[in-house]
Design a protein around this motif. Structure first.
Motif, PDB file in Angstrom:
ATOM      1  N   LEU A  73      -1.842   6.321  13.022  1.00  9.34           N
ATOM      2  CA  LEU A  73      -1.060   5.087  13.101  1.00  9.34           C
ATOM      3  C   LEU A  73      -1.821   3.927  12.461  1.00  9.34           C
ATOM      4  N   LEU A  74      -3.114   3.848  12.733  1.00 12.14           N
ATOM      5  CA  LEU A  74      -3.921   2.782  12.139  1.00 12.14           C
ATOM      6  C   LEU A  74      -4.007   2.937  10.627  1.00 12.14           C
ATOM      7  N   LEU A  75      -4.139   4.176  10.165  1.00 10.22           N
ATOM      8  CA  LEU A  75      -4.210   4.428   8.729  1.00 10.22           C
ATOM      9  C   LEU A  75      -2.931   3.982   8.024  1.00 10.22           C
ATOM     10  N   SER A  76      -1.804   4.185   8.674  1.00  9.14           N
ATOM     11  CA  SER A  76      -0.522   3.820   8.057  1.00  9.14           C
ATOM     12  C   SER A  76      -0.302   2.314   7.997  1.00  9.14           C
ATOM     13  N   ARG A  77      -1.145   1.560   8.712  1.00 10.75           N
ATOM     14  CA  ARG A  77      -0.937   0.111   8.793  1.00 10.75           C
ATOM     15  C   ARG A  77      -1.972  -0.684   7.992  1.00 10.75           C
ATOM     16  N   ARG A  78      -2.818  -0.025   7.229  1.00  7.50           N
ATOM     17  CA  ARG A  78      -3.834  -0.757   6.484  1.00  7.50           C
ATOM     18  C   ARG A  78      -3.782  -0.401   4.997  1.00  7.50           C
ATOM     19  N   ASP A  79      -4.422  -1.233   4.180  1.00  7.47           N
ATOM     20  CA  ASP A  79      -4.499  -0.996   2.753  1.00  7.47           C
ATOM     21  C   ASP A  79      -5.650  -0.044   2.439  1.00  7.47           C
ATOM     22  N   ARG A 107      -0.802  10.011   1.790  1.00  8.48           N
ATOM     23  CA  ARG A 107      -1.526   8.990   2.553  1.00  8.48           C
ATOM     24  C   ARG A 107      -2.465   9.604   3.580  1.00  8.48           C
ATOM     25  N   PHE A 108      -2.044  10.688   4.234  1.00  6.99           N
ATOM     26  CA  PHE A 108      -2.822  11.262   5.321  1.00  6.99           C
ATOM     27  C   PHE A 108      -3.660  12.468   4.893  1.00  6.99           C
ATOM     28  N   ALA A 109      -3.653  12.793   3.605  1.00  5.93           N
ATOM     29  CA  ALA A 109      -4.303  14.032   3.165  1.00  5.93           C
ATOM     30  C   ALA A 109      -5.804  14.016   3.402  1.00  5.93           C
ATOM     31  N   SER A 110      -6.462  12.921   3.042  1.00  6.77           N
ATOM     32  CA  SER A 110      -7.917  12.857   3.161  1.00  6.77           C
ATOM     33  C   SER A 110      -8.371  12.944   4.610  1.00  6.77           C
ATOM     34  N   LEU A 111      -7.721  12.191   5.487  1.00 10.38           N
ATOM     35  CA  LEU A 111      -8.089  12.213   6.901  1.00 10.38           C
ATOM     36  C   LEU A 111      -7.839  13.589   7.500  1.00 10.38           C
ATOM     37  N   THR A 112      -6.708  14.202   7.132  1.00  8.43           N
ATOM     38  CA  THR A 112      -6.383  15.530   7.669  1.00  8.43           C
ATOM     39  C   THR A 112      -7.410  16.568   7.226  1.00  8.43           C
ATOM     40  N   ALA A 113      -7.788  16.531   5.945  1.00  5.89           N
ATOM     41  CA  ALA A 113      -8.773  17.494   5.452  1.00  5.89           C
ATOM     42  C   ALA A 113     -10.132  17.271   6.112  1.00  5.89           C
ATOM     43  N   THR A 160       0.818  -1.206   0.000  1.00  5.09           N
ATOM     44  CA  THR A 160       0.000   0.000   0.000  1.00  5.09           C
ATOM     45  C   THR A 160       0.850   1.252   0.000  1.00  5.09           C
ATOM     46  N   ALA A 161       1.965   1.227   0.698  1.00  4.69           N
ATOM     47  CA  ALA A 161       2.776   2.434   0.831  1.00  4.69           C
ATOM     48  C   ALA A 161       3.635   2.689  -0.395  1.00  4.69           C
ATOM     49  N   THR A 162       3.836   1.654  -1.255  1.00  2.00           N
ATOM     50  CA  THR A 162       4.776   1.850  -2.344  1.00  2.00           C
ATOM     51  C   THR A 162       4.186   1.636  -3.726  1.00  2.00           C
ATOM     52  N   GLY A 170       7.852  11.917   5.769  1.00  2.00           N
ATOM     53  CA  GLY A 170       7.942  13.371   5.675  1.00  2.00           C
ATOM     54  C   GLY A 170       6.641  14.025   5.269  1.00  2.00           C
ATOM     55  N   ALA A 171       6.784  15.214   4.657  1.00  4.22           N
ATOM     56  CA  ALA A 171       5.628  16.036   4.327  1.00  4.22           C
ATOM     57  C   ALA A 171       4.797  15.449   3.212  1.00  4.22           C
ATOM     58  N   SER A 172       5.375  14.513   2.406  1.00  7.84           N
ATOM     59  CA  SER A 172       4.623  13.962   1.283  1.00  7.84           C
ATOM     60  C   SER A 172       3.388  13.205   1.733  1.00  7.84           C
ATOM     61  N   ALA A 173       3.368  12.739   2.972  1.00  7.17           N
ATOM     62  CA  ALA A 173       2.195  12.037   3.480  1.00  7.17           C
ATOM     63  C   ALA A 173       0.988  12.953   3.546  1.00  7.17           C
ATOM     64  N   PHE A 174       1.220  14.263   3.604  1.00  7.23           N
ATOM     65  CA  PHE A 174       0.127  15.239   3.684  1.00  7.23           C
ATOM     66  C   PHE A 174      -0.040  16.005   2.378  1.00  7.23           C
ATOM     67  N   ALA A 175       0.633  15.588   1.312  1.00  6.17           N
ATOM     68  CA  ALA A 175       0.527  16.283   0.025  1.00  6.17           C
ATOM     69  C   ALA A 175      -0.913  16.272  -0.472  1.00  6.17           C
ATOM     70  N   GLY A 176      -1.380  17.414  -0.928  1.00  2.00           N
ATOM     71  CA  GLY A 176      -2.735  17.517  -1.450  1.00  2.00           C
ATOM     72  C   GLY A 176      -3.792  17.825  -0.414  1.00  2.00           C
ATOM     73  N   THR A 177      -3.386  18.038   0.835  1.00  2.00           N
ATOM     74  CA  THR A 177      -4.365  18.285   1.898  1.00  2.00           C
ATOM     75  C   THR A 177      -5.184  19.541   1.621  1.00  2.00           C
ATOM     76  N   LEU A 178      -4.522  20.623   1.204  1.00  2.00           N
ATOM     77  CA  LEU A 178      -5.240  21.875   0.961  1.00  2.00           C
ATOM     78  C   LEU A 178      -6.229  21.723  -0.191  1.00  2.00           C
ATOM     79  N   GLN A 179      -5.845  20.995  -1.233  1.00  2.00           N
ATOM     80  CA  GLN A 179      -6.749  20.792  -2.356  1.00  2.00           C
ATOM     81  C   GLN A 179      -7.972  19.974  -1.929  1.00  2.00           C
TER      82      GLN A 179
END
Length: 552
Positions: free
Chosen positions: A277-283, A141-147, A5-7, A19-28
């Motif tokens: 943490l849970l989001l980073s561990r699932r598909d 990876r985290f953009a949708s949850l963060t938004a 899932t991560a690659t 790094g910051a790429s996990a939050f890329a696209g959050t503003l959009q």
């Protein structure tokens, strides 16, 4: 699986967990979610904030004219376990404290709003496949949850600040108004974080909402029982087990305990970290609770649409049945003798005597408890009816209807659970609550029928919400999810009650106001028959509309 899932480039998450790429696209995505919620978000923000000053504080100001009136008002609240359970205690004899007292349920209402918002923009997007399309672009990876958390928490904070301004505009001190507004916002923010965790656990949005709402129901029950048992005494320990109880313990206009907001902040931080943490561990598209594989060969029960509906609905029905039964068990076990617990001084005993004695208080507690249980059963019924909408929009209904299954028969298979499920919920929870109450009072034969009657009389109001959902599905399919808005509006109208100053015809729109108030009042068949007839007509019209329109 996690590494894939991560690659894997198909998911758009390459390098996204670093790094910051996990939050890329959050503003959009934030802009997208705000655009999608441009009607719903302002609606629930204003609904949960504007009435605080103009309705609650000003209505109490008109009701009490002297300090003696205010003292009588407060004593009547402290002597009523039903009001303490529903709204919480009143902490001092000031207009501000009395004015925001009946707004106590707003802490739960804003939690409902934030839960729905977070699940809609996270798990529901994954379930429909739209999240996968976005993830195939340069979205972290985290953009949708963060938004989603930003929208929900921002809406909660805006609600609290506007509510504080509304209360202050009614002529009460600003510090207390701000304390209430921030306490309300804190409740919404905590449950936004609860929803964020729930979205990681299940692959289905319905199950994720169910988990979050179950947590909300448990915390509301703990707070309600704790406040009902405390009365005018020390705060019950159960209240401190609930974030909703923390919000009331901020005590606006009665000391303004700002430090309690730190409990909300700490809980929110822990839950949000857990969600990431849970989001980073699932598909993508999967949940941490693994879905069970089906049998290699379908059983005979899947031969028709009713069997298929049973297969899809049974888990949800069982979960709701267990949850509402636990609620009934907790309330049933504490109702007996609750009036005697409140009568700790002569003034309270005199008030209880004037109200008709402890039995009247216990009956009012039963009425309140099972009215709230009826509201919860209505939420289940709406959810079950909305399965029609989700099956159609996911194109699964079309596959079924291409066979020898008519539209009415297919819709009726799900309506059997939307209409029959509440009967099961109320019957089981009523028996559980009645047995607990009867065993505590050593009078099962006398208490069980009274409690069971209070439970089953909620059915006509529940079916009316079901009918509204079917009517939208049949005539305005695009707007079918507005059924949740109808439910929230009915709930708000129920909580506002007669103090709102609204015209009587508006108050009459609340179906629960027409139900017999069992067991305290006698049963009247007329309103029950009328509500059932209206529900039947609306369902008939909705099904007729569904038969004549195109599938979406």
């Amino acid at each position: 699986m996690t590494t894939a899932t991560a690659t894997h480039p198909h998911y758009g998450f390459a390098e996204s967990t670093r790094g910051a790429s996990a939050f890329a696209g959050t503003l959009q995505l934030l802009r997208l979610y705000l655009r999608r919620d441009r009607i719903v978000l302002p609606l629930w923000v204003l609904l949960l904030s504007a009435p605080l000053g103009s309705v609650y504080v000003k209505s109490v100001d008109k009701l009490v004219n002297t300090p003696a009136d205010l003292a009588d008002f407060a004593n009547s609240i402290l002597s009523s376990p039903a009001q303490l359970a529903m709204y919480g205690p009143i902490y001092n004899l000031t207009l501000g404290a009395a004015g925001v007292w009946k707004a106590g349920p707003f802490h739960a209402l804003i939690a409902i709003a934030t839960i729905l918002t977070v699940i809609r923009h996270t798990r529901a997007e994954e379930e429909t496949g739209r999240e996968e399309l976005l993830a195939s672009t340069q979205v972290g990876r985290f953009a949708s949850l963060t938004a989603a958390l930003t929208v929900a928490c921002g809406g909660a904070l805006a609600t609290g600040l506007i509510g504080a301004a509304s209360i202050k505009g009614a002529g009460v001190p600003g510090n207390g108004a701000l304390a209430f507004g921030l306490a309300e916002a804190a409740s919404g923010i905590v449950f936004a974080a609860v929803a964020a965790v729930a979205a990681q656990l299940s692959a289905g949005a319905r199950t994720a909402r169910g988990i979050a709402f179950a947590v909300l129901a448990v915390t509301y029950t703990l707070r309600a029982i704790g406040d009902a048992r405390a009365g005018d005494g020390p705060t019950n320990v159960l209240t401190w087990l609930s974030p909703l109880g923390w919000s009331l313990q901020v005590r606006p206009f009665a000391g303004d305990h700002w430090w309690i907001l730190l409990l909300h902040a700490a809980t929110t931080a822990v839950l949000i970290v857990a969600a990431y943490l849970l989001l980073s561990r699932r598909d993508l598209g999967a949940g941490l609770i693994a879905e069970r594989s089906g049998a290699p060969v379908a059983g005979s029960t899947l031969a028709g649409p009713l069997g298929l509906a049973w297969r899809m609905q049974r888990g949800t029905l069982a979960a709701w049945c267990v949850g509402l039964s636990l609620y009934a068990l907790m309330f049933g076990s504490v109702i007996n003798g609750i009036g005697d617990e409140l009568g700790s001084n002569q003034t309270m005993r005199d008030i209880i005597a004037r109200m008709g004695g402890s039995q009247v208080l216990e009956d009012s507690m039963v009425t309140m408890a099972f009215t709230m249980l009826g509201l919860a059963a209505a939420a289940y019924s709406i959810s079950a009816a909305l399965r029609l909408y989700s099956e159609e929009t996911a194109d699964r209904a079309e596959a079924v209807l291409t066979g020898a299954i008519g539209r009415t028969r297919w819709a009726a298979s799900h309506l059997a659970f939307a209409l029959g499920g509440p009967i099961v919920l109320l019957l089981v929870s009523g028996c559980v609550g009645g047995l607990a109450y009867g065993l505590a009072a050593h009078d099962v034969g006398g208490k069980l029928p009274r409690v069971l009657g209070a439970a089953m009389v909620q059915l006509p109001a529940i079916w009316l919400f079901t009918a509204a959902t079917v009517l939208l599905f049949g005539l305005l399919p695009r707007w079918t999810p507005v059924a949740w808005g109808v439910f929230i509006g009915g709930l708000a109208l129920f909580l506002l009650g007669s103090i709102s100053g609204m015209p009587q015809w508006v108050l009459d729109l609340d179906p629960y106001s027409h139900l017999p108030k069992l067991p305290a009042a006698s049963f009247t068949a007329t309103p029950v028959v009328i509500l059932v007839a209206i529900a039947a007509m609306a369902i008939t019209v909705g099904l007729f509309g569904f038969r004549r329109r195109d599938l979406r």
